[in-house]
Each structure stands twice: as structure tokens, then as C-alpha cells.
Motif scaffolding. Sequence first.
Motif, PDB file in Angstrom:
ATOM      1  N   THR B  88       0.844  -1.207   0.000  1.00  0.00           N
ATOM      2  CA  THR B  88       0.000   0.000   0.000  1.00  0.00           C
ATOM      3  C   THR B  88       0.874   1.250   0.000  1.00  0.00           C
ATOM      4  O   THR B  88       0.616   2.225  -0.706  1.00  0.00           O
ATOM      5  N   LEU B  89       1.942   1.185   0.798  1.00  0.00           N
ATOM      6  CA  LEU B  89       2.873   2.311   0.882  1.00  0.00           C
ATOM      7  C   LEU B  89       3.533   2.569  -0.476  1.00  0.00           C
ATOM      8  O   LEU B  89       3.643   3.721  -0.924  1.00  0.00           O
ATOM      9  N   LEU B  90       3.956   1.506  -1.164  1.00  0.00           N
ATOM     10  CA  LEU B  90       4.573   1.674  -2.490  1.00  0.00           C
ATOM     11  C   LEU B  90       3.576   2.266  -3.488  1.00  0.00           C
ATOM     12  O   LEU B  90       3.937   3.127  -4.284  1.00  0.00           O
ATOM     13  N   ASP B  91       2.320   1.818  -3.417  1.00  0.00           N
ATOM     14  CA  ASP B  91       1.291   2.407  -4.290  1.00  0.00           C
ATOM     15  C   ASP B  91       1.213   3.912  -4.082  1.00  0.00           C
ATOM     16  O   ASP B  91       1.136   4.682  -5.037  1.00  0.00           O
ATOM     17  N   ARG B  92       1.238   4.308  -2.811  1.00  0.00           N
ATOM     18  CA  ARG B  92       1.139   5.747  -2.512  1.00  0.00           C
ATOM     19  C   ARG B  92       2.353   6.491  -3.041  1.00  0.00           C
ATOM     20  O   ARG B  92       2.232   7.577  -3.609  1.00  0.00           O
ATOM     21  N   LEU B  93       3.543   5.910  -2.847  1.00  0.00           N
ATOM     22  CA  LEU B  93       4.771   6.597  -3.265  1.00  0.00           C
ATOM     23  C   LEU B  93       4.855   6.719  -4.786  1.00  0.00           C
ATOM     24  O   LEU B  93       5.207   7.767  -5.307  1.00  0.00           O
ATOM     25  N   GLY B  95       2.372   6.730  -6.703  1.00  0.00           N
ATOM     26  CA  GLY B  95       1.265   7.582  -7.133  1.00  0.00           C
ATOM     27  C   GLY B  95       1.505   9.053  -6.815  1.00  0.00           C
ATOM     28  O   GLY B  95       0.734   9.921  -7.226  1.00  0.00           O
ATOM     29  N   ALA B  96       2.614   9.353  -6.114  1.00  0.00           N
ATOM     30  CA  ALA B  96       2.843  10.720  -5.631  1.00  0.00           C
ATOM     31  C   ALA B  96       2.982  11.734  -6.757  1.00  0.00           C
ATOM     32  O   ALA B  96       2.701  12.909  -6.587  1.00  0.00           O
ATOM     33  N   GLU B  97       3.396  11.256  -7.937  1.00  0.00           N
ATOM     34  CA  GLU B  97       3.626  12.220  -9.015  1.00  0.00           C
ATOM     35  C   GLU B  97       2.338  12.896  -9.493  1.00  0.00           C
ATOM     36  O   GLU B  97       2.389  13.904 -10.184  1.00  0.00           O
ATOM     37  N   GLU B  98       1.200  12.309  -9.091  1.00  0.00           N
ATOM     38  CA  GLU B  98      -0.060  12.965  -9.464  1.00  0.00           C
ATOM     39  C   GLU B  98      -0.169  14.351  -8.860  1.00  0.00           C
ATOM     40  O   GLU B  98      -0.793  15.235  -9.418  1.00  0.00           O
ATOM     41  N   ASP B  99       0.432  14.523  -7.692  1.00  0.00           N
ATOM     42  CA  ASP B  99       0.404  15.848  -7.082  1.00  0.00           C
ATOM     43  C   ASP B  99       1.782  16.500  -7.242  1.00  0.00           C
ATOM     44  O   ASP B  99       2.561  16.615  -6.312  1.00  0.00           O
ATOM     45  N   ARG B 100       2.043  16.957  -8.450  1.00  0.00           N
ATOM     46  CA  ARG B 100       3.356  17.464  -8.804  1.00  0.00           C
ATOM     47  C   ARG B 100       3.764  18.706  -8.016  1.00  0.00           C
ATOM     48  O   ARG B 100       4.908  18.831  -7.590  1.00  0.00           O
ATOM     49  N   THR B 101       2.809  19.614  -7.807  1.00  0.00           N
ATOM     50  CA  THR B 101       3.121  20.849  -7.078  1.00  0.00           C
ATOM     51  C   THR B 101       3.618  20.527  -5.672  1.00  0.00           C
ATOM     52  O   THR B 101       4.613  21.077  -5.195  1.00  0.00           O
ATOM     53  N   HIS B 102       2.925  19.604  -5.039  1.00  0.00           N
ATOM     54  CA  HIS B 102       3.283  19.160  -3.697  1.00  0.00           C
ATOM     55  C   HIS B 102       4.704  18.577  -3.685  1.00  0.00           C
ATOM     56  O   HIS B 102       5.526  18.910  -2.833  1.00  0.00           O
ATOM     57  N   LEU B 103       4.981  17.719  -4.665  1.00  0.00           N
ATOM     58  CA  LEU B 103       6.301  17.094  -4.788  1.00  0.00           C
ATOM     59  C   LEU B 103       7.391  18.124  -5.027  1.00  0.00           C
ATOM     60  O   LEU B 103       8.484  18.038  -4.465  1.00  0.00           O
ATOM     61  N   ARG B 169      13.053  12.017  -9.168  1.00  0.00           N
ATOM     62  CA  ARG B 169      12.778  11.620 -10.548  1.00  0.00           C
ATOM     63  C   ARG B 169      11.374  12.032 -10.977  1.00  0.00           C
ATOM     64  O   ARG B 169      11.158  12.428 -12.119  1.00  0.00           O
ATOM     65  N   GLN B 170      10.432  11.926 -10.036  1.00  0.00           N
ATOM     66  CA  GLN B 170       9.049  12.262 -10.376  1.00  0.00           C
ATOM     67  C   GLN B 170       8.874  13.746 -10.723  1.00  0.00           C
ATOM     68  O   GLN B 170       7.998  14.086 -11.505  1.00  0.00           O
ATOM     69  N   VAL B 171       9.719  14.619 -10.152  1.00  0.00           N
ATOM     70  CA  VAL B 171       9.616  16.033 -10.531  1.00  0.00           C
ATOM     71  C   VAL B 171      10.467  16.367 -11.758  1.00  0.00           C
ATOM     72  O   VAL B 171      10.425  17.491 -12.252  1.00  0.00           O
TER      73      VAL B 171
END
Lengths: 200, 200
Positions: B88-93, B95-103, B169-171
Motif C-alpha cells: 500500500t505504501l509503495l502504491d502511494r509513493l 502515485g505521488a507524481e499525481e500531485d506534482r506541485t506538492h512534490l 525523478r518524479q519532478v
Amino acid sequence: MDSAVFEDPADSREEILAATYRALSEHGYADLTIQRIGEEFDKSVGLLYYHYDTKDELVLATLEFLLAEFEARFTDLEVDEPREHLETLLDRLFGAEEDRTHLETLIELRARVTHDEAYRDHFARSDRVFEEYLADVLAAGVESGDFRECDPEAVATTLVVFVNGLLLRQVTDEGTDALDRARAELEAYLAARVYADPTT
Amino acid sequence: MDSAVFEDPADSREEILAATYRALSEHGYADLTIQRIGEEFDKSVGLLYYHYDTKDELVLATLEFLLAEFEARFTDLEVDEPREHLETLLDRLFGAEEDRTHLETLIELRARVTHDEAYRDHFARSDRVFEEYLADVLAAGVESGDFRECDPEAVATTLVVFVNGLLLRQVTDEGTDALDRARAELEAYLAARVYADPTT
């Protein structure tokens, strides 16, 4: 970033990039000014302004030059000893924290991706170039039988993600054994997923 | 950073930190000013200046508050399903790129470690807190027999290094399949080194 390519600049453009590299190493990104780059440059500061409008143009030209040098050296590389090649690289990466100022500048520049598309393009490309190089080393090892039948691209991407996290950690931590633990586990990963003969 | 803890501030200190969090989410770090934090705050801006001298004091107090909330929630955690917990934790991590501004804001703040010891202390501590939480999940899995006899601390550190590289990498990347490759290989690593029964 390998400074050796700046030791013998071929023309005034390379002299300008070499001066930018030295000024960056000395002052970091935040405190860098065109004036300070000029102090590292033997010729007139006017020449800097003639070719470049902003410090970011100078920094990006320097990063692109270093990346092109890296590509020229490491594309279509003959990899004779793939495992030794990979292990030497890991030694260098885990040893990077010795040059903390250099690492801090690299992280400062990398963080520019959040504000500036030109930096984002550069670092997306540099991750890709580094990945292609690692994938070549891995593919050579699969070919020679030193490495298992792994997916060189997937392993290469994973290593580049790990290495970027490592650089970030090296500028954050001081005097903990976290990096030793990470290295031991990384070696165990390579033994489990990459090396054909993990015992040697 | 989990904003839910700011939904119901208990006192004016928490209202101030909640306003800082909202202003950071809106403007990012570079464009953050105490004035802009004031715009998110129902009471007088004078109250902000009364308690805090600089925007960094406000940001660091907010980061510390979020970390303390995380510690309170995840210390001495009962982990019933260790493998599901980790997945579940990996799914969240990932999936984090969906909120790019936050990242992007998170990376901006993280890069402050190169200039400011207070940020360095904070992020060194937050890496450690996150590692202890992961090591607890891993130890619970070893105890229950879901995970192999691995070294929970070494795996936890490796995962935190990887996750920090992943956020960076996601940003940087957009629309490449690099992150899919990294995830597939990370799952293969967990199957090889952590999961007791890698086939399920």
C-alpha cells in the motif's frame, strides 16, 4: 561532473565554460554571479555578456558540455570486465560524499528542475544518458555470462533512482552508518538479481 | 506531508502552521513570504511576526509539526498485514507524481539542506523517522513469517534512499516509462530479498 575536461580548454567558449565550472565549485549556485564567473576568466567580462545573458545560460551550457563529454566517452563503450566496471562505479558513488561542496552544488542545480524547464530538460536527459551507459554495462555482462538474464534497462533505471537518492542523502547525513547499511543491501540486491556468481 | 492534521487546528499556533502549509502548497518555497502566509491566516499578521521572525522559522515549525504527527501515528504501530502494508505504501509513493506541485515543494525544501543547517537537521531526522517506521513494518513481517530473515534496518535505509531518488525523478521526468521499470525492478528486489513467498 568531471572537471578534467576543463583542464585544457580548446577555444574561448570552453574557457568560458571552464570559468563557470570553477566559479560554481567555489561559490555554489545560489551565490553565483556573472561577475564571479568573470573573476575566473582570463579575458574580458564583456565577452561573457556578449555570449550569455544570464548565469543560468552559462550554467546550463556548462552542464550540457559536461554531459556531451560523458556521452562521447561512454557511448559504444567496450566493457571488458562488466562486474569490475560496476563495482568501481559504486566505489566512486559511495565515495562522493568526500567532496561535499561539489555534491551540494549538484543538488542545488538538480533542485532547479522545480522552477526552470531548461534544468528539467537537462536532468531528464542526463538521467537517460547515465541509464543508457549503465544498461550497456549490464548488457555486456549478460552477454559475457558474468551477469544473469536480467532486464538491463530496468536495473539501470533502478540504479539511477537509487544513486540520486544516495546523493541527496550524502548532503543530508553526517557521520551516521546509514550509507554503509544501504551499500551492503545494494550489494545483496546485485548478488540476488544481477551477478551470475554471487559468491565471488 | 499529510495535510489532514491541519483540518482542525487546536490553537492559534496550529492555525499559524496550517496557514503556512496552505501558503507553501499554493506558492512553493521560493515565492513564499510571511505576507502570503498572512493571507491564509484568519487572524492578524502581527501575530505571525510576534511568534516567528522569518519564513524559514515558520516552514521548519510546520515540517516539525508534521513529522511529530507522523511519529505519533506510526511509532509502536501494530502491523497486522506486513506485506499488504508495504505494498500500500509503495502504491502511494509511486502515485505521488499525481500531485506534482506538492512534490516540487518537497524537493525545494529538501534542497535547503545545502544552505541551512536547520533544514539539514530536520531532513536527517525525518529520514531516520521514516526508516524506523519501515524497519518496524519489516521486523513485524520477519516475526510473522511473511518476510525472510532480512536485516530490517538495512532494507529500510535502502528503501528510504530509493524513495528520495524516486521523488526527485518524479519532478524531473514527464511521460516516460522509467518509473514503471523502476517499480517492476523494486518489486523483483522485494521478491528476492524480503518476501518469504515471492510467488503470491
